[in-house]
Design a protein around this motif. Sequence first.
Motif, PDB file in Angstrom:
ATOM      1  N   LYS A   1      42.202 -61.229  85.823  1.00  0.00           N
ATOM      2  CA  LYS A   1      40.770 -60.915  85.966  1.00  0.00           C
ATOM      3  C   LYS A   1      40.215 -60.430  84.619  1.00  0.00           C
ATOM      4  O   LYS A   1      39.125 -60.833  84.198  1.00  0.00           O
TER       5      LYS A   1
ATOM      6  N   GLY B   1      40.480 -66.535  95.156  1.00  0.00           N
ATOM      7  CA  GLY B   1      41.866 -66.107  94.943  1.00  0.00           C
ATOM      8  C   GLY B   1      42.877 -66.690  95.918  1.00  0.00           C
ATOM      9  O   GLY B   1      44.072 -66.382  95.825  1.00  0.00           O
TER      10      GLY B   1
ATOM     11  N   ASP C   1      47.316 -60.172  88.882  1.00  0.00           N
ATOM     12  CA  ASP C   1      45.906 -60.437  89.227  1.00  0.00           C
ATOM     13  C   ASP C   1      44.963 -59.596  88.355  1.00  0.00           C
ATOM     14  O   ASP C   1      43.917 -60.075  87.917  1.00  0.00           O
TER      15      ASP C   1
ATOM     16  N   LYS D   1      39.883 -63.357  82.224  1.00  0.00           N
ATOM     17  CA  LYS D   1      38.719 -64.181  82.588  1.00  0.00           C
ATOM     18  C   LYS D   1      37.427 -63.530  82.082  1.00  0.00           C
ATOM     19  O   LYS D   1      36.529 -64.202  81.567  1.00  0.00           O
ATOM     20  N   GLU D   2      37.364 -62.208  82.211  1.00  0.00           N
ATOM     21  CA  GLU D   2      36.144 -61.497  81.798  1.00  0.00           C
ATOM     22  C   GLU D   2      36.169 -61.123  80.314  1.00  0.00           C
ATOM     23  O   GLU D   2      35.233 -60.508  79.815  1.00  0.00           O
TER      24      GLU D   2
END
Length: 217
Positions: free
Chosen positions: A37, A129, A33, A40-41
């Motif tokens: 994250k 999520g 996870d 994604k960023e």
Amino acid sequence: MNIVLLGAPGAGKGSQAKKIVEHFGLVHISTGDIFRKNIKEQTELGKQVEAYLERGELVPDALTVQVVQDRLSQADCQKGWMLDGFPRTLGQAGILDQKQRIDLVLNLTVDFGVVEARLVSRRVCPACGLVYNTQTYAESVCVCGERLVHRADDQSETVKNRLAVYQAQTEPLIEYYEKAGCIKNIDGMGSVEDVWERTREVLGATRNFLRAMTCGC
Ligand code: AP5
Ligand code: MG
């Protein structure tokens, strides 16, 4: 209570982790996870790990260990933590042993044919999520209203590679923790609720044992 959750890709680590941390008040740390994250960023870490996740290969130990050490050093982890997807190599396990006390390693066992089917039909919500499966949830939208997505590494070929990587690099951890005498196997077959019943029983017994050891009476 400090817990390590082991299991093949798709064994149900994330599904059980959610219930475990809610019930036992632990901090949930999922390296997968954290990496997703960051991807994604498009952080510096995200750019460094993106290709590994796309191919279903492991991120190098040095990067992964740093991520976990940073997270475990945060104040909320004092109340106890559950590592989901870490360690995944003997190198990672050795470093974790030097730095932290582990109370229990839970190993979710599921047939490979079952995990493969679970992964190709998994859908996740990119907003909150939540994890779903098309076999039990036919909608294409999450309860929060967001459209569900198929994780990039849940394509059939990548799943096969992840399972091969698991067998080569992560499965040896079972023997490693057996030698340390701190592992319990949980049958991960059956429904999420069935597995949760078994998991809660084992964790409840461990928590009672730890309390009895520290109460001083
Ligand atoms: P990560 O995100 O940790 O993926 P994974 O270990 O491959 O496991 P998954 O998240 O795919 O499965 P899960 O066991 O959580 O199952 P879930 O509950 O979702 O890691 C991804 C990548 O990051 C790695 O490939 C690697 O590149 C990198 N990485 C991460 N950690 C690393 C590390 N330590 N070192 C190096 N690299 C690292 O369930 C799956 C599906 O099954 C869902 O659809 C769910 O609804 C369903 N399901 C779950 N339980 C049941 C049940 N009992 N019955 C029916 N369906 C069920
Ligand atoms: Mg997971």
